[in-house]
Structure formats: structure tokens, C-alpha cells
Design a protein around this motif. Structure first.
Motif, mmCIF file in Angstrom:
data_model
loop_
_atom_site.group_PDB
_atom_site.id
_atom_site.type_symbol
_atom_site.label_atom_id
_atom_site.label_comp_id
_atom_site.label_asym_id
_atom_site.label_seq_id
_atom_site.Cartn_x
_atom_site.Cartn_y
_atom_site.Cartn_z
ATOM 1 N N ARG A 116 1.000 4.184 -2.899
ATOM 2 C CA ARG A 116 0.829 5.617 -2.625
ATOM 3 C C ARG A 116 2.008 6.417 -3.156
ATOM 4 O O ARG A 116 1.843 7.454 -3.787
ATOM 5 N N CYS A 117 3.216 5.887 -2.911
ATOM 6 C CA CYS A 117 4.405 6.610 -3.375
ATOM 7 C C CYS A 117 4.504 6.590 -4.890
ATOM 8 O O CYS A 117 4.922 7.570 -5.514
ATOM 9 N N GLN A 122 0.832 -1.209 0.000
ATOM 10 C CA GLN A 122 0.000 0.000 0.000
ATOM 11 C C GLN A 122 0.864 1.256 0.000
ATOM 12 O O GLN A 122 0.567 2.233 -0.687
ATOM 13 N N THR A 123 1.956 1.200 0.756
ATOM 14 C CA THR A 123 2.886 2.334 0.788
ATOM 15 C C THR A 123 3.508 2.554 -0.584
ATOM 16 O O THR A 123 3.635 3.691 -1.053
ATOM 17 N N ASN A 179 2.372 9.212 -6.562
ATOM 18 C CA ASN A 179 2.730 10.599 -6.275
ATOM 19 C C ASN A 179 3.779 11.051 -7.284
ATOM 20 O O ASN A 179 4.972 10.937 -7.080
#
Length: 382
Positions: A40-41, A36-37, A44
Motif C-alpha cells: 500500500r505504501c 500488505q502494508t 502511494n
């Protein structure tokens, strides 16, 4: 993000070593959080304008979750790794990141164990050796490094057990039986992976000692062999092949008048592919050959041969042939192998010796350049 990836990798490694339910659950949870991290990264674009989530976290969730469930669904690993997983692991192994050693270990396990044991292929020893070569160059003093690894930490005892296993074999290859026994004993007392194999291995090593040296250990070899069958276990409902082998061999000690095994530690060395390793050093191979020829002489002069005598003679001849082959004495090796094959009808218990001897003879003919003959013998071994 990188902290999440690193932390999840560590927990994955812990779960694969312990197979404890709580460790597996913790590993799966942290992997999901790490993914999940990464997502998200990766989305971005202001912070990572040229990198996607798949670039940042290249190993797919299916591979990671399947890996954690490996104790029960090991065959699923092969299905995933064969395509996408293998390419990603190879890419990771070639990098210089925290994950590279994990990728190397996984690939080594795949090429040298999964492909052979689970029947998904013939393995790839050349690839395995290429993966190991940089580490051999960096860490030439293996025994010292294993000792340093043991003393470096106390939390993950499973890493100690891996080192104990390797140290046991390092000393066994050099016939330093007292030192080999020390690590076999530690494995018996501390590791839960396979008590049957550890106890059998310990008893086999003790069997190689002189009577005087054996007395100093305070061990009872006969009782150790008798314990083996009661220690067998099943993984996912399946017996462990090496355990079955150890149990069958140890039954020679179950009667009121036990019949001693002949050079059992060297037989297990062959079972674990140790002669391929030892064969790279002529001095060590010569030393093993002396031990094997001593056993050959004892069998030849045995005044009261047991029902196991033909099996023992064939085992000794096969191992002798292996040593001679690695020493380049191919004609003598061929004679040893053909002697085993000619004794096929006399073998009562160790029938595995015939296909393995056929295979070794096939490899010998391949080494001599006779590929047609080599293929015929290797096919017969199947």
C-alpha cells in the motif's frame, strides 16, 4: 509501515527461536500484514514517489514464509537464499537498521552451518569472519556482554539459552570447568533444543574436574552419561548427527563396569569447531596442550588398558596435533597426525578419527604451501 516491518521481524525471530506452533502462526500472520502494508505504501506515489514496495520491504514473501517453516522444511531455505535471498541479506547486513543484525545472524548460520551440514557447499569462513569483525570491535568483552544480555530481559528465555551456550564454551576454552558446568547445567534444566547433547556436554565437562571438585557439585557422572541415549529425538524424521555422536560415546558407561572417556570435553570442543577459535590464542592453546599431554601420559602408563585404549590414544594424538599446528610446531603436529593414520587398523569404535585426521593433515600441508599434497589428503578424507 516501519512499525509493521519491525514488529514482524521480532515475531519472526521469536518463532525461529521457539519453534512453537502458535509463534510460527503469529509470525506468518504479521509478515503477511507487513507485506500488505508495504504494498500500500509503495503504491502511494504522493508519499513515496521514488520508492517501490520491493525497496521498502526487500525480503520476498517466499523467503520469510520458508524461514518460519524452517523447523520442518529447512532445505527450502537454502534454495531461496542461494540466489535472491543471499544478496538481500548481504545488503541488509551492511546497513545500520534494526534488521541488520538479523541479516548478519542468518548469513552466519548459512555460511557456517547450513552449507556444511546440508551439503549445499563448502561454507565461507572468510565471509563469516568479515561479518563478525565489526561486532568484535564494538563488543570486545564478550563474557560481560553475554551477562548483560541475560539480565536485560526475562521474556525470551531462548536468548538466555544462546548466551548460556556461548558462556559455557567461553569458560570451556579457558578450562574453567566449574563455570562451564554452571551454564551446561542451566541448559539441561531450561532448554528443550537437545536434552541429549546438553546432558552429554554437562557430563563431559564434569569429567574434566578433579575428584574433589566433582564431589562439590553433587553430580553422578556415570548416571548422566547413561541418561543420554534415552533423551534422543528426531527433527522432521531425522536424527541429529551430534546427538548420535554423543549417544555412541556415552555407551561406554552403560555396562556394569564403565570405561571412562578420555578428555571428552576437549573432544566435543573439536566437534563444535572450538579448536579453530582457541587456536587464535597461543596461551590458551598451550594450556590445552598441557591437559592433552597429561592424558597422553596417563594412557601410556595405564596398567590395564581397555578395548577402547587404541581409540583413546588416537583421539589424544589428533587433538595434540591440532594444538601443535596452531602453535606453529608443524613437524611435531605432522608426526601426531601420521601416528593416528598408522593406527587405523587398531581403531575399533571411533572410526571418524581417520577422515578428520586426513583433513587436518591436508590443512597442515596447505599451510606449508604444498597444495598438491594437501588436496590429496583432503580428497582422501571424503
Amino acid at each position: 509501515m516501519y512499525h509493521a516491518l519491525g514488529y514482524s521481524s521480532i515475531l519472526v525471530m521469536q518463532a525461529t527461536m521457539t519453534f512453537e506452533h502458535k509463534d510460527i502462526q503469529a509470525g506468518m500472520t504479521t509478515i503477511k500484514e507487513a507485506l500488505q502494508t508495504c504494498q500500500r505504501c509503495g503504491s502511494n506515489t504522493r508519499r513515496f514517489p521514488t520508492r517501490s514496495a520491493s525497496d521498502l520491504c526487500p525480503v520476498c514473501p517466499q523467503v520469510q514464509e520458508t524461514k518460519l517453516g524452517g523447523g520442518v522444511h529447512l532445505h527450502n531455505i537454502c534454495c531461496v537464499l542461494q540466489e535472491f535471498g543471499l544478496s538481500q541479506l548481504q545488503e541488509g547486513a551492511g546497513s545500520h537498521s534494526l534488521r541488520s543484525i538479523l541479516c548478519v545472524l542468518t548469513l552466519l548460520f548459512y555460511h557456517t552451518y547450513i552449507c556444511l551440514i546440508l551439503g549445499t557447499g563448502d561454507g565461507n569462513l572468510l565471509e563469516a569472519e568479515a561479518l563478525l569483525q565489526p561486532y568484535i570491535e564494538r563488543f570486545p568483552r564478550a563474557l560481560v556482554k553475554f551477562q548483560e544480555c541475560i539480565s536485560a530481559q526475562q521474556q525470551w528465555r531462548q536468548i538466555h539459552h544462546l548466551c548460556y551456550w556461548e558462556l559455557m564454551w567461553c569458560h570451556s576454552f579457558q578450562q574453567q570447568w566449574r563455570d562451564a558446568y554452571r551454564y551446561a547445567d542451566l541448559l539441561c534444566r531450561e532448554s528443550r533444543w537437545s536434552k541429549a547433547i546438553y546432558v552429554y556436554q554437562k557430563a563431559a565437562i564434569l569429567s574434566m574436574m578433579s575428584e574433589e571438585e566433582l564431589k562439590t557439585t553433587g553430580e553422578n557422572v556415570v548416571e548422566l552419561f547413561r541418561q543420554v541415549e534415552g533423551l534422543k529425538q528426531r527433527l522432521a524424521g531425522k536424527s541429529i548427527p551430534t546427538e548420535k555422536f554423543a549417544i555412541r560415546k556415552s555407551r561406554r558407561y552403560s555396562s556394569a563396569t564403565p570405561v571412562k572417556l578420555v578428555i571428552p570435553a576437549l573432544e566435543m570442543m573439536y566437534v563444535w569447531n572450538g579448536f579453530t577459535i582457541v587456536g587464535k590464542r597461543a596461551d590458551t592453546t598451550e594450556s590445552l596442550l598441557i591437559t592433552i599431554e597429561r592424558a597422553e601420559e596417563q594412557l601410556r602408563n595405564d596398567p590395564n588398558p581397555s578395548e577402547f585404549h587404541p581409540d583413546d590414544q588416537c583421539l589424544v594424538q589428533m587433538l595434540k596435533g591440532l594444538c601443535l599446528k596452531h602453535l606453529g610446531r608443524l613437524l611435531q603436529a605432522e608426526l601426531c597426525f601420521t601416528q593416528v593414520l598408522s593406527s587405523e587398523k587398531r581403531i575399533r569404535y571411533d572410526h571418524y578419527l581417520i577422515p578428520f585426521t586426513l583433513y587436518e593433515l591436508g590443512l597442515l600441508y596447505k599451510q606449508q604451501g604444498d597444495c598438491v599434497k594437501a588436496m590429496r589428503f583432503i580428497e582422501d578424507a571424503k
